[in-house]
Design a protein around this motif. Structure first.
Motif: not given
Lengths: 284, 232, 258
Positions: A54, A88, A133-135, C41-44, C59, C140
């Protein structure tokens, strides 16, 4: 590298039938979604979801270049800053640029410097920001692809968009668009960026082990994929602005009647009504 | 209703927009025998010249442009004005409508003042000079300021001023539109609020066909629901 | 945040409207903007939330790992909050190490969460004096259009509310939801001359003389406060602001709980 200690045996990234861990074939791209114009303050912006990536990109400029002594009297400076958010990646990354981010920022800046009509804006800078935002591997390709759309969204004159994709080698097979597992345990990765109309290569990096023939196979895969990705970039930009008037008038609510002329409002008496209003405004 | 329909063609940088039979206008460039778009915008062609009207972009001053600026710095013989452009815009004391002694600039204009001025000159390296020596130039007082994308200014003004006149008449406001995307609205707060909403309406739908009719509907609707301030 | 100059004309306009109880965007003086929350929103991240307060967008990601406790609190988990004002969020944000604004923001958000005992930190102890859960709140800021204090706080609370402690990956049993027991809500009011406005937009914030953030819990009790900018408040104004924060907080709290 993260996760290595969790794997006790050799991971098979691609099986005898050419099927990868996520079900893709060697020449399949991960799902990609691109949206233009997602931020308010920035002059231009874009958001890309690419597999598990993302990435947000934003552009300010042309704007006055600071500090003054770095201004170029003949052209705009084209500068990109690539950054990864701490959350991320699986193992939290400390905020701030690391050497990898600085290197990626540099090669992406150079990619865009070749397409922006910088001579039209002496003494200014075009500032490009890429935020992961996400890697999930391939973040620089996703970031570059997003940044291109953000530059067009900002109205920066360019001779073309720039489209980016990577290919590599896993289990001895040259494959398109490696994800995180494949990048960690594969044999090679080769990101590139291209000017779609002219075929000029403006970014090219490689690490690992590829024979000359394998490299050419990888490039063919990537170049082919960039044609599809370019269509998505163009589509995102057109969608941003291309709404028929009919749709606009149907979807937008009628203008709210202006509030009645109050003299002086007593704030405390408004709270009951305010709470009822708030019920209606619960977001998604 | 007549005039509504799909938008005009939107092109992106690098898209081919013509061959060697057309001349490259603004927003395009010529390369290898063909003309290509250099900006995201709406394609138009007239008298053999193909141009792209940009949908976004910073304001790049042209000599003669009317602009609304804000004084951000002051020196003994000039003021520095922010005109929402990548380039700083100085206004020299000799280009003001007043007789200003050296060091006396603060008596006439100060940091925080909003002014209506014109772009006097732009040189090859984009150094700008402003002037206030014309009829319309003045320090602005009262009312409110609005900012829109400079690329939408032509739409807000309309053909021969038709759009802005429509909004002025419906709301009874005085409206000055700067080419740099800044707009000054003067009137009672309710009228300027309505005019501001109408202008934002035009800005959001600038590239659509049949916009004038839609704006007329919008203003008529608003007047109906609030009781008309502009009704004769 | 370096300030851009607001014209006198616009200062007068905003003040004129506010004097008759109105604001440029049609809100009342005590009315916050629309709040939108997207969880996970952020899966990590172990927990996350994407929050929009008007056009201000933030975020927040929660990351958890195992580490040593602080010596003076050997039986509780560790909480650390940081804010990044990334350059894309505003033309006034520059890349570089956190400036005082970012640090103040992080500390005020942290204070509200910590002092309200939102998270039961004792339950985050694994082995006393040796091993505890370490929790990072990383904020963020993506788009700045006024009132970062509240947007960052709402994002953090919403993110903590959907955080799952990754015990399994550490061989410490099953994953479990972060033990959340209280619900702090931050409400920030600014003062322009003699008028008080809740949840300032960017224009209003640029003209503000003073700012007061009040974080209250579900009982209306005060857990954190921070006065900012170089103007001042009368004691009476402070009381009015606290009352407004309690009422607005009460209305917003249901949106933050999942």
């Amino acid at each position: 590298m993260e996760d290595i200690e969790h794997f006790e045996r050799e991971v098979k990234l691609i099986d005898e039938n050419g099927v990868r861990l996520d079900g893709r074939k060697s020449d399949d791209l991960r799902p990609i979604r691109i949206e233009a114009g997602v931020l308010r303050r920035a002059d231009g912006s874009a958001y890309v979801e690419w597999g598990g990536n993302k990435v947000l990109a934003a552009v300010y400029g042309p704007r006055e270049a600071h500090p003054r002594h770095l201004q170029d009297p003949a052209r705009a400076l084209v500068q990109c800053r690539y950054n990864m958010a701490p959350f991320s990646v699986s193992d939290r990354k400390r905020p701030g640029p690391d050497r990898r981010s600085v290197e990626i920022s540099k090669v992406i800046s150079e990619a865009f410097a070749s397409v922006v009509f910088a001579e039209q804006f002496p003494r200014t800078s075009v500032d490009i920001f890429i935020e992961v935002l996400q890697a999930d591997a391939g973040t620089r390709c996703a970031g570059l692809t997003a940044a291109s759309v953000a530059l067009a969204d900002a109205g920066v004159p360019m001779k073309d968009l720039v489209t980016s994709c990577a290919s590599g080698k896993i289990g001895g097979v040259v494959c398109l668009d490696l994800d995180k597992e494949e990048d960690n345990f594969g044999e090679a990765d080769c990101p590139m960026a291209i000017v779609p109309r002219t075929g000029e290569i403006v970014l090219l990096q490689m690490d690992g082990h590829l024979t000359y023939e394998e490299f050419q196979k990888a490039m063919d895969l990537s170049i082919g994929a960039t044609k599809r990705i370019y269509e998505m970039q163009r589509d995102a930009l057109r969608r941003r602005y291309s709404v028929t008037l009919e749709e606009i008038l149907n979807e937008s609510p009628p203008p709210p009647p202006p509030a009645e002329e109050p003299v002086l409002r007593d704030p405390t008496s408004e709270y009951e009504r305010f709470e009822a209003d708030l019920d209606r405004e619960v977001g998604p | 209703m007549e005039g509504r329909g799909p938008v005009r063609q939107i092109v992106i940088p690098g898209e081919a927009v013509g061959g060697s039979d057309v001349k490259p206008g603004p927003g395009t460039f010529f390369e290898g025998g063909r003309v290509y778009a250099s900006q995201l915008g709406v394609l138009t062609q007239r008298d053999g010249t193909v141009s792209v009207i940009p949908l976004s972009g910073r304001y790049i001053p042209q000599p003669g442009d009317a602009v609304i600026g804000e004084v951000v710095d002051i020196g003994p013989s000039h003021w520095l004005v922010d005109i929402n452009s990548p380039y700083p815009a100085p206004l020299h004391a000799t280009e003001s409508p007043w007789h200003v002694e050296f060091g006396d600039t603060g008596r006439f204009l100060n940091v925080g003042d909003a002014i209506m001025a014109h772009v006097l000159s732009v040189d090859e390296i984009k150094r700008i000079q402003l002037t206030m020596q014309d009829r319309e130039a003045r320090r602005l007082k009262g009312g409110q300021l609005l900012e829109i994308s400079p690329t939408k200014v032509p739409r807000v003004i309309g053909k021969q001023g038709s759009m802005i006149t429509l909004i002025k008449q419906s709301t009874g406001c005085r409206i000055y539109v700067g080419q740099n995307g800044r707009i000054w609205l003067d009137g009672d707060d309710r009228s300027t609020a309505l005019a501001a909403r109408a202008i934002k309406f035009v800005e959001e739908r600038a590239q659509a066909v049949g916009l004038t009719e839609a704006v007329k509907d919008f203003l008529a609707n608003a007047r109906r629901t609030q009781g008309s301030p502009g009704r004769a | 945040m370096s300030e851009e100059i607001v014209s006198d004309l616009m200062r007068e306009y905003v003040y004129r409207l506010a004097s008759s109880g109105k604001r440029a965007d049609g809100r009342r003086l005590d009315e916050p903007r629309k709040l939108q929350i997207e969880r996970g929103f952020v899966k990590t991240a172990e927990g996350s939330a994407r929050v929009k307060l008007g056009n201000t967008e933030v975020l927040v990601g929660i990351k958890m790992s195992v580490g040593e406790p602080y010596p003076d609190t050997p039986n509780t988990g560790v909480l650390s909050t940081s804010v990044e004002l990334i350059p894309m969020a505003s033309p006034t944000f520059e890349a570089g190490p956190p400036r005082p604004d970012a640090i103040e923001l992080a500390r005020v958000v942290d204070r509200g969460i910590r002092e309200s005992k939102m998270v039961n930190m004792e339950k985050l102890c694994i082995t006393p004096k040796e091993k505890v859960w370490v929790m990072f709140i990383d904020i963020h800021v993506l788009d700045y259009d006024g009132n970062l204090f509240d947007a960052c706080s709402y994002g953090s609370v919403a993110a903590l509310a959907n955080t799952i402690v990754p015990a399994k990956a550490q061989g410490l049993g099953d994953d479990f939801p972060l033990p959340v027991e209280h619900w702090p809500v931050s409400v920030t009011t600014v003062k322009i001359k003699d008028i008080l406005l809740v949840d300032a937009s960017l224009d209003e914030e640029r003209m503000a003389d003073a700012r007061l953030t009040v974080t209250t819990d579900e009982n209306g009790d005060i857990r954190a406060m921070q006065k900012g900018l170089s103007g001042s408040f009368s004691y009476d104004e402070v009381k009015r602001i606290i009352e407004a924060s309690q009422k607005v907080g009460h209305a917003i709290r249901p949106l933050l709980r999942p």
